[in-house]
Motif scaffolding. Structure first.
Motif, PDB file in Angstrom:
ATOM      1  N   CYS A  79      27.936  13.588  58.464  1.00 21.09           N
ATOM      2  CA  CYS A  79      26.896  13.469  57.372  1.00 21.09           C
ATOM      3  C   CYS A  79      26.511  12.273  57.065  1.00 21.09           C
ATOM      4  CB  CYS A  79      27.568  14.363  56.314  1.00 21.09           C
ATOM      5  SG  CYS A  79      27.923  16.211  56.749  1.00 21.09           S
ATOM      6  N   MET A  80      26.105  11.445  57.965  1.00 19.61           N
ATOM      7  CA  MET A  80      25.605  10.159  57.613  1.00 19.61           C
ATOM      8  C   MET A  80      24.086  10.021  57.577  1.00 19.61           C
ATOM      9  SD  MET A  80      28.157   7.989  60.473  1.00 19.61           S
ATOM     10  CE  MET A  80      28.068   6.502  59.518  1.00 19.61           C
ATOM     11  N   ILE A  99      25.128   5.265  57.753  1.00 17.14           N
ATOM     12  CA  ILE A  99      26.198   4.866  56.737  1.00 17.14           C
ATOM     13  C   ILE A  99      26.572   6.328  55.849  1.00 17.14           C
ATOM     14  CG2 ILE A  99      24.458   4.242  54.985  1.00 17.14           C
ATOM     15  CD1 ILE A  99      26.597   1.981  54.201  1.00 17.14           C
ATOM     16  N   SER A 100      27.912   6.234  55.432  1.00 17.36           N
ATOM     17  CA  SER A 100      28.137   7.300  54.429  1.00 17.36           C
ATOM     18  C   SER A 100      29.155   6.696  53.660  1.00 17.36           C
ATOM     19  CB  SER A 100      28.531   8.584  55.262  1.00 17.36           C
ATOM     20  OG  SER A 100      29.850   8.360  56.199  1.00 17.36           O
ATOM     21  N   PHE A 101      29.146   7.332  52.384  1.00 14.68           N
ATOM     22  CA  PHE A 101      30.500   6.945  51.553  1.00 14.68           C
ATOM     23  C   PHE A 101      30.864   8.333  50.769  1.00 14.68           C
ATOM     24  CE2 PHE A 101      31.765   5.363  47.113  1.00 14.68           C
ATOM     25  CZ  PHE A 101      32.924   4.653  47.537  1.00 14.68           C
ATOM     26  N   ARG A 102      31.848   8.709  51.383  1.00 13.64           N
ATOM     27  CA  ARG A 102      32.315  10.179  50.565  1.00 13.64           C
ATOM     28  C   ARG A 102      33.995   9.843  50.423  1.00 13.64           C
ATOM     29  NH1 ARG A 102      28.528  11.284  53.542  1.00 13.64           N
ATOM     30  NH2 ARG A 102      26.724  12.897  53.315  1.00 13.64           N
ATOM     31  N   LYS A 103      34.497  10.424  49.372  1.00  7.07           N
ATOM     32  CA  LYS A 103      35.623  10.342  48.943  1.00  7.07           C
ATOM     33  C   LYS A 103      36.360   9.085  49.020  1.00  7.07           C
ATOM     34  CE  LYS A 103      36.423  15.176  50.445  1.00  7.07           C
ATOM     35  NZ  LYS A 103      37.104  16.300  51.200  1.00  7.07           N
ATOM     36  N   ASN A 104      35.689   8.136  48.659  1.00  8.24           N
ATOM     37  CA  ASN A 104      35.752   6.618  48.532  1.00  8.24           C
ATOM     38  C   ASN A 104      36.145   6.190  49.779  1.00  8.24           C
ATOM     39  OD1 ASN A 104      36.095   4.538  46.526  1.00  8.24           O
ATOM     40  ND2 ASN A 104      38.180   4.448  46.658  1.00  8.24           N
ATOM     41  N   ILE A 136      31.276  -2.217  44.054  1.00  6.21           N
ATOM     42  CA  ILE A 136      32.711  -1.611  44.308  1.00  6.21           C
ATOM     43  C   ILE A 136      33.485  -2.659  45.000  1.00  6.21           C
ATOM     44  CG2 ILE A 136      33.822   0.107  45.924  1.00  6.21           C
ATOM     45  CD1 ILE A 136      31.322   1.776  45.730  1.00  6.21           C
ATOM     46  N   LYS A 137      34.723  -2.655  44.513  1.00  7.09           N
ATOM     47  CA  LYS A 137      35.412  -3.893  45.229  1.00  7.09           C
ATOM     48  C   LYS A 137      36.044  -3.511  46.293  1.00  7.09           C
ATOM     49  CE  LYS A 137      36.965  -5.771  40.543  1.00  7.09           C
ATOM     50  NZ  LYS A 137      38.160  -6.109  39.705  1.00  7.09           N
ATOM     51  N   PRO A 138      36.058  -4.166  47.437  1.00  6.01           N
ATOM     52  CA  PRO A 138      36.548  -3.903  48.882  1.00  6.01           C
ATOM     53  C   PRO A 138      38.253  -3.419  48.726  1.00  6.01           C
ATOM     54  CG  PRO A 138      35.432  -6.047  48.990  1.00  6.01           C
ATOM     55  CD  PRO A 138      35.540  -5.571  47.276  1.00  6.01           C
ATOM     56  N   THR A 139      38.646  -3.955  47.801  1.00  4.33           N
ATOM     57  CA  THR A 139      40.252  -3.534  47.713  1.00  4.33           C
ATOM     58  C   THR A 139      40.426  -2.307  46.624  1.00  4.33           C
ATOM     59  OG1 THR A 139      40.193  -4.780  45.607  1.00  4.33           O
ATOM     60  CG2 THR A 139      40.986  -5.566  47.379  1.00  4.33           C
ATOM     61  N   SER A 140      39.270  -1.414  46.180  1.00  7.02           N
ATOM     62  CA  SER A 140      39.406  -0.521  45.609  1.00  7.02           C
ATOM     63  C   SER A 140      38.915   1.016  46.671  1.00  7.02           C
ATOM     64  CB  SER A 140      38.521  -0.429  44.450  1.00  7.02           C
ATOM     65  OG  SER A 140      37.379  -0.273  44.831  1.00  7.02           O
ATOM     66  N   LEU A 141      38.502   0.525  47.682  1.00 10.59           N
ATOM     67  CA  LEU A 141      38.106   1.492  48.624  1.00 10.59           C
ATOM     68  C   LEU A 141      39.523   2.271  49.297  1.00 10.59           C
ATOM     69  CD1 LEU A 141      35.277  -0.298  50.934  1.00 10.59           C
ATOM     70  CD2 LEU A 141      35.044   1.666  49.070  1.00 10.59           C
ATOM     71  N   ASP A 142      39.293   3.426  49.750  1.00 10.85           N
ATOM     72  CA  ASP A 142      40.470   4.220  50.161  1.00 10.85           C
ATOM     73  C   ASP A 142      40.308   3.843  52.008  1.00 10.85           C
ATOM     74  OD1 ASP A 142      41.470   5.167  48.077  1.00 10.85           O
ATOM     75  OD2 ASP A 142      40.357   7.018  48.034  1.00 10.85           O
ATOM     76  N   GLY A 143      39.732   2.897  52.166  1.00 14.12           N
ATOM     77  CA  GLY A 143      39.379   2.509  53.639  1.00 14.12           C
ATOM     78  C   GLY A 143      38.071   2.650  53.959  1.00 14.12           C
ATOM     79  N   SER A 144      37.817   1.972  55.330  1.00  9.13           N
ATOM     80  CA  SER A 144      36.549   2.007  55.929  1.00  9.13           C
ATOM     81  C   SER A 144      36.508   2.033  57.076  1.00  9.13           C
ATOM     82  CB  SER A 144      35.602   0.583  55.543  1.00  9.13           C
ATOM     83  OG  SER A 144      36.209  -0.318  55.802  1.00  9.13           O
ATOM     84  N   GLU A 145      35.847   2.487  57.929  1.00  5.39           N
ATOM     85  CA  GLU A 145      35.628   2.342  59.487  1.00  5.39           C
ATOM     86  C   GLU A 145      34.375   1.883  59.958  1.00  5.39           C
ATOM     87  OE1 GLU A 145      37.557   5.180  62.531  1.00  5.39           O
ATOM     88  OE2 GLU A 145      35.556   5.959  62.439  1.00  5.39           O
ATOM     89  N   LEU A 146      34.399   0.892  60.681  1.00  8.72           N
ATOM     90  CA  LEU A 146      33.100   0.532  61.476  1.00  8.72           C
ATOM     91  C   LEU A 146      32.921   0.763  62.895  1.00  8.72           C
ATOM     92  CD1 LEU A 146      33.270  -3.221  59.733  1.00  8.72           C
ATOM     93  CD2 LEU A 146      32.283  -0.921  58.791  1.00  8.72           C
TER      94      LEU A 146
END
Length: 186
Positions: A79-80, A99-104, A136-146
């Motif tokens: 759902c990007m 790009i998508s941003f869901r559930k942090n 949004i602080k990068p450290t506050s993300l629950d993760g990212s995938e590139l």
């Protein structure tokens, strides 16, 4: 003098353009190489436009291990949103292919149509721009995938938040310096 009408060529540039006069020093092989490179670049632009349209319309492509098909189908599956402008300042912004941003959790995908190996740096900059723009602080993300889609393969990367934070700091520093220069130029 009554000039000939060439209105259909307004806002266009010829391949052998006077403003790109380096072709004067080409031999035939260099000419052919540059021509085919330009054609590949145009094809890449058109493939990006096609992919963005397919994603917006949620139109899946045949399930095959081909770069474009995997890219479009994965973007729809997650759902990007395609072609999203990420903006920090007039000195630093760019369009994320998807790009998508869901559930942090942040997900960024990039379609590469060229042969040269791609770098994750571009996607890490997009992640930094996202963090800066949306505070949004990068450290506050629950993760990212590139992900980079190229040559019928998918390359995955989960960057360290500290790496993204370093890029954020560099963007801020360099933007500040550019603003000073631009202010002095008046």
């Amino acid at each position: 003098m009554k000039w000939n009408d060439h209105s259909k060529f307004e806002d266009k540039h010829s391949f052998l353009s006077p403003s790109k006069h380096t072709w004067l020093r080409y031999d035939v092989d260099t000419l052919k190489t540059r021509y085919f490179n330009e054609q590949a670049k145009q094809r890449g632009t058109e493939l990006h436009e096609f992919a963005a349209t397919a994603i917006r319309l949620r139109q899946r492509l045949p399930k095959q291990p081909k770069t474009l098909n995997m890219y479009v189908n994965d973007a729809i599956g997650y759902c990007m949103d395609p072609e999203v402008l990420l903006f920090y300042s007039p000195n630093c912004f760019g369009h994320a292919d998807c790009i998508s941003f869901r559930k942090n959790f942040l997900r960024i995908h990039d379609l590469k149509t060229g042969e040269n190996p791609a770098s994750m740096d571009q996607l890490m900059i997009y992640e930094a721009l996202f963090c800066l723009e949306y505070k949004i602080k990068p450290t506050s993300l629950d993760g990212s995938e590139l992900r980079i889609y190229q040559n019928n393969q998918v390359i995955y990367h989960n960057p360290e938040p500290s790496d993204i934070l370093d890029i954020c700091e560099k963007i801020i520093q360099f933007d500040t310096e550019l603003c000073k220069i631009q202010l002095e130029e008046g």
